[in-house]
Design a protein around this motif. Structure first.
Motif, PDB file in Angstrom:
ATOM      1  N   SER A 145       1.330  -6.361  -4.178  1.00 53.94           N
ATOM      2  CA  SER A 145       1.120  -7.132  -3.255  1.00 53.94           C
ATOM      3  C   SER A 145       1.620  -8.537  -3.681  1.00 53.94           C
ATOM      4  O   SER A 145       1.887  -9.468  -2.900  1.00 53.94           O
ATOM      5  CB  SER A 145      -0.304  -7.132  -2.864  1.00 53.94           C
ATOM      6  N   ILE A 157       0.698  -1.255   0.253  1.00 53.70           N
ATOM      7  CA  ILE A 157      -0.241   0.016   0.011  1.00 53.70           C
ATOM      8  C   ILE A 157       0.795   1.266  -0.108  1.00 53.70           C
ATOM      9  O   ILE A 157       0.662   2.190  -0.998  1.00 53.70           O
ATOM     10  CB  ILE A 157      -0.951  -0.010   1.187  1.00 53.70           C
ATOM     11  N   SER A 164      -6.791   2.496   1.996  1.00 56.86           N
ATOM     12  CA  SER A 164      -5.660   1.481   2.392  1.00 56.86           C
ATOM     13  C   SER A 164      -6.309   0.334   3.157  1.00 56.86           C
ATOM     14  O   SER A 164      -6.353  -0.628   2.962  1.00 56.86           O
ATOM     15  CB  SER A 164      -4.505   2.053   3.137  1.00 56.86           C
ATOM     16  N   TYR A 214      -1.347  -1.875  -6.781  1.00 56.83           N
ATOM     17  CA  TYR A 214      -1.457  -2.436  -5.557  1.00 56.83           C
ATOM     18  C   TYR A 214      -1.634  -4.171  -5.879  1.00 56.83           C
ATOM     19  O   TYR A 214      -0.921  -4.781  -5.124  1.00 56.83           O
ATOM     20  CB  TYR A 214      -2.922  -2.135  -4.676  1.00 56.83           C
ATOM     21  N   THR A 221       2.362   1.838  -3.195  1.00 58.15           N
ATOM     22  CA  THR A 221       1.535   2.077  -4.212  1.00 58.15           C
ATOM     23  C   THR A 221       1.306   3.750  -4.136  1.00 58.15           C
ATOM     24  O   THR A 221       1.464   4.309  -5.092  1.00 58.15           O
ATOM     25  CB  THR A 221       0.116   1.407  -4.161  1.00 58.15           C
TER      26      THR A 221
END
Length: 644
Positions: free
Chosen positions: A137, A42, A66, A133, A45
Motif C-alpha cells: 500500500s 490487498i 480486507s 499489506y 497481498t
C-alpha cells in the motif's frame, strides 16, 4: 474543473487539451484513486500469501480481513489528509503523511491481532499479511504520486521546448536552485532551464545534476560560444555575487552576446506576488552598490506623527523622499511643487500607495514667499526637506535670472521661514556641482549652501540646518541613462559630450536614504557628502548600455561626440580643494568642512543681488554670483570673460 477547461477549449475553437491544462483533481477523486490502490494492495497481498502457502486463521474470513484493513487505512488517510495535496506538486511532507497513515494502520492491525489473541487465543491476521499489506500500500501510494509528478514535469518540459527561451542558471547554491525550481514550477514563464553553471570546477567536471539539469563548469562555459551553448540567456542573482564577480560575468556574457537576466533573492521572491519575477539586467544594476544602513528607529522618531514639508515633491528626489517619509506614519505631509501635471501624477500615486497618510499638495513657487509663508503659519513643521531647484546645466547657464530666483531666493525663503517658525530641522538637497563650480547651476547651489549655513550661527535661531551633496542619480528626470535609453530605442546615435568625461552615480533610493539619515544625525551647519565609490566613464556606460540592449557599438548604434556644453566639466568633485573632512558613525558618510560666510555678509550681498534681479543683465547677475562664490570659474561658457 476539467469540464470548465473542456468548455473553454471547445468555445475558443481549440480542440487540443494538454495535460498541463488540467489544474488539479478534486480531493474526493484523489481519495477514490487511493482506495483503489489499497484494494490492489490487498489482492496482491493475498496472492503472495497464497503463493507462500501460509494458512490463514479461521477467526475472520478474507473479505472481513480486507474490509477491516482498508477501513482502518482510509480512517488514518482522512486523519492525516493524505489526499489534500495537489498530486503534481507532491513534496516530502505529502509522502511523510502517507507513511504515517500506513504506520498507524500497521500498528492498529497488530493491536487487533493482540486483542483477538487475548479473547480467542488466536490471531485475526497473519503477520505476513499485515507486513506485506503495509509494504504494498505504501509503495503504490508513493509511486502514484511520484509518477503523476514526473508525467506533469515531462509534459510541461515538452510543451515548453518549442516556445520557451533556453537559459542557464548561474550558481549551484541554495538561492540559485530555489529560483530554478520557481521557474520550473511556473508554466507561464517563457523560459526553459538547460543547465546550471558552477564556480566549482570539480563539480562541473563530474556527471552531477540538479533538478535533472546538467552542471557546467565556468571554464567549460567560457570556452564555448553562443551556438555551442545553444542558449539565449543566463539568469543570475545579483545579491549572491560580489561586485567583482558581477562585473566579470557581465563582461563574459556581453562578449558572447548572451542575454543577461536577473532574479530576486529567495527572501524577496517570497514577499512578492509578481509571477514575472525574471527581469533583464539594466545598466542601473551594474552601477548599484549596497545601500547604506539606516537607523530606522531614529528616522521613525523624527517623522512618526509629525508634520513634514517637502519642496520639489514632483521631482525624482522629492517624490522618493515622500515615499520614504510616508512609511513612518507622519501626521501630515505637505508637498510643494510648481509643475502642475507631475504634481498631480505624484498625488494620484501617493494616495494609492499610502491611503492612511494625510497629504496636502500645494501648487506654488518656492521663490514666492507670500505663497509659502502661510504654510508655516498654519502647520507646525518638524522637518523641512528642500529639494526644489533648477538643475539642468545648459538650460540654467542661459537663464541665470531664473536660477537665482529659484535656487537662491527659494532656498533663502524656505530657510528663513524655517528659522522664524522654529522648525526642528531643515535639510537641503545640494549637488556635487556646487564644489569649485564651473557653471551657473552649481554656483547658485553653492550660494544657497552658504546662506543656509550662515543662519545656523544666529543667536535667535533654534533650527538645525543640514546640507547633503549628491552626484548624479540614476533614472532621475533628464539624467544621462534615460536619455541614452531613448537614443538606443530610436536606433542611435548616442551623443556624448567628450570621450573622457566621468561622473559619480548613485540610485535615487540611496540618495534619499542619505537625506533622511542626515536629517537625524546632524547637529546643524554640516554639509554631508557621500562616499560614492569610483567615478564612471560615460563612454563605458554608453557602450555597456548598447550591448545590454542586444546591439553592437559603432556597428548597430553609433557613438558621436558633441563637445562639452556651456559650464560643463570633465569631472565633478564632492569636496573643495581647501576642505577638511570629519568622519561620522557611517563610514560612507563624511562631513565637509567648507569655508563659511557670516550671515550679515552674505545677506547683504543677496539683498543687493535680488533687488536688481529684474534689471540686471545676465552678465551682471553672474558677476554678482562670482562675487559671493570666489572659486566659481566659468568653463566653456560665455561668462569666461568675467574671470579675466
Amino acid at each position: 474543473m476539467f469540464k470548465s477547461i473542456l468548455d473553454n477549449k471547445i468555445y475558443n475553437g481549440d480542440n487540443v487539451i494538454g495535460i498541463t491544462d488540467i489544474k488539479y483533481l478534486p480531493r474526493w477523486v484523489v481519495l477514490i484513486i487511493d482506495v483503489l490502490f489499497l484494494i490492489i494492495s490487498i489482492l496482491l497481498t493475498f496472492f503472495v500469501v497464497f503463493k507462500l502457502k501460509a494458512k490463514p486463521y479461521d477467526v475472520i474470513n478474507s473479505f472481513q480481513a480486507s474490509s477491516i484493513a482498508i477501513i482502518v487505512n482510509v480512517f488514518f488517510m482522512y486523519v492525516f489528509k493524505t489526499y489534500a495535496g495537489v498530486i503534481r506538486h507532491s513534496t516530502f511532507v505529502d509522502l511523510l503523511k502517507i507513511l504515517l497513515a500506513s504506520f498507524c494502520t500497521l500498528a492498529v492491525l497488530f493491536l487487533i491481532n493482540s486483542a483477538f489473541l487475548i479473547i480467542d487465543n488466536e490471531k485475526a491476521f497473519l503477520n505476513s499479511f499485515i507486513i506485506l499489506y503495509f509494504l504494498f500500500s505504501s509503495m503504490f501510494l508513493f509511486t502514484f504520486r511520484l509518477v503523476v509528478k514526473e508525467i506533469f514535469h515531462y509534459a510541461r518540459e515538452i510543451s515548453r521546448s518549442g516556445m520557451k527561451k533556453r537559459i542557464m542558471v548561474l550558481g549551484v547554491d541554495e538561492q540559485s536552485v530555489a529560483i530554478a525550481r520557481a521557474i520550473l514550477d511556473n508554466p507561464k514563464l517563457p523560459y526553459q532551464i538547460t543547465n546550471f553553471i558552477s564556480f566549482n570546477e570539480k563539480l562541473g567536471n563530474v556527471s552531477a545534476k540538479i533538478l535533472g539539469k546538467t552542471i557546467l563548469s565556468k571554464s567549460k562555459f567560457i570556452k564555448k560560444d553562443k551556438s555551442e551553448l545553444d542558449i539565449e540567456g543566463v539568469i543570475l542573482i545579483k545579491e549572491s555575487l560580489t561586485k567583482e564577480e558581477l562585473d566579470e560575468w557581465i563582461g563574459i556574457l556581453l562578449e558572447k552576446d548572451i542575454k543577461i537576466l536577473k532574479a530576486p533573492s529567495v527572501q524577496k521572491l517570497r514577499s512578492t506576488d509578481n509571477a514575472n519575477f525574471i527581469k533583464a539586467v539594466q545598466i542601473e544594476d551594474l552601477l548599484n552598490r549596497k545601500p547604506i544602513k539606516l537607523n530606522d528607529e531614529e528616522v521613525k522618531k523624527r517623522h512618526f506623527n509629525k508634520e513634514v514639508l517637502i519642496t520639489g515633491g514632483a521631482g525624482s528626489i522629492g517624490s522618493e523622499i515622500i515615499n520614504q517619509v510616508s512609511k513612518f506614519n507622519p501626521s501630515l505631509v505637505v508637498v510643494v511643487d510648481q509643475a502642475e501635471t507631475p504634481l498631480y501624477e505624484v498625488e494620484l500615486s501617493l494616495r494609492e500607495r499610502f491611503p492612511h497618510v494625510n497629504f496636502k499638495f500645494v501648487l506654488a513657487d518656492v521663490s514666492n514667499v507670500k505663497r509659502i509663508e502661510p504654510l508655516f503659519k498654519k502647520h507646525s513643521f518638524s522637518m523641512v526637506y528642500h529639494a526644489a531647484a533648477y538643475k539642468h546645466v545648459p538650460l540654467v547657464e542661459g537663464n541665470p535670472q531664473e536660477a537665482v530666483r529659484v535656487n537662491i531666493m527659494g532656498s533663502k525663503n524656505l530657510a528663513t521661514l524655517s528659522s522664524k517658525y522654529e522648525v526642528n530641522r531643515f535639510v537641503m538637497v545640494s549637488t556635487d556641482k556646487a564644489v569649485n563650480p564651473t557653471n551657473v547651476m552649481g554656483a547658485t547651489k553653492r550660494v544657497a549652501e552658504l546662506f543656509v549655513q550662515s543662519l545656523q550661527g544666529l543667536p535667535e535661531n533654534k533650527t538645525k540646518f543640514i546640507t547633503t551633496r549628491f552626484g548624479n542619480v540614476l533614472g532621475s528626470n533628464g539624467s544621462v541613462i534615460p536619455h541614452f535609453k531613448k537614443q538606443i530605442e530610436k536606433g542611435g546615435p548616442i551623443t556624448i559630450t567628450h570621450p573622457d568625461i566621468v561622473r559619480y552615480f548613485m540610485t535615487i533610493p540611496e540618495a534619499c536614504e542619505l537625506v533622511l539619515h542626515a536629517g537625524t544625525m546632524g547637529n546643524g551647519g554640516e554639509i554631508y557628502v557621500f562616499d560614492m565609490g569610483e567615478p564612471v566613464k560615460i563612454l563605458d556606460l554608453a557602450t555597456r548600455m548598447i550591448k545590454l540592449s542586444g546591439f553592437e557599438p559603432e556597428t548597430d548604434i553609433k557613438i558621436i561626440y558633441t563637445g562639452l556644453r556651456p559650464g560643463e566639466k570633465l569631472y565633478e568633485e564632492l569636496l573643495s580643494d581647501d576642505t577638511k573632512t570629519l568622519p561620522t558613525d557611517h563610514d560612507k558618510i563624511l562631513i565637509s568642512k567648507d569655508p563659511v560666510m557670516k550671515f550679515e555678509e552674505i545677506n547683504e550681498l543677496l539683498q543687493v543681488m535680488l533687488k536688481s534681479l529684474e534689471t540686471d543683465t545676465k552678465f551682471e547677475i553672474v558677476g554678482r554670483i562670482k562675487q559671493i562664490v570666489k572659486e566659481f570659474k566659468s568653463n566653456n561658457s560665455e561668462y569666461e570673460s568675467l574671470d579675466k
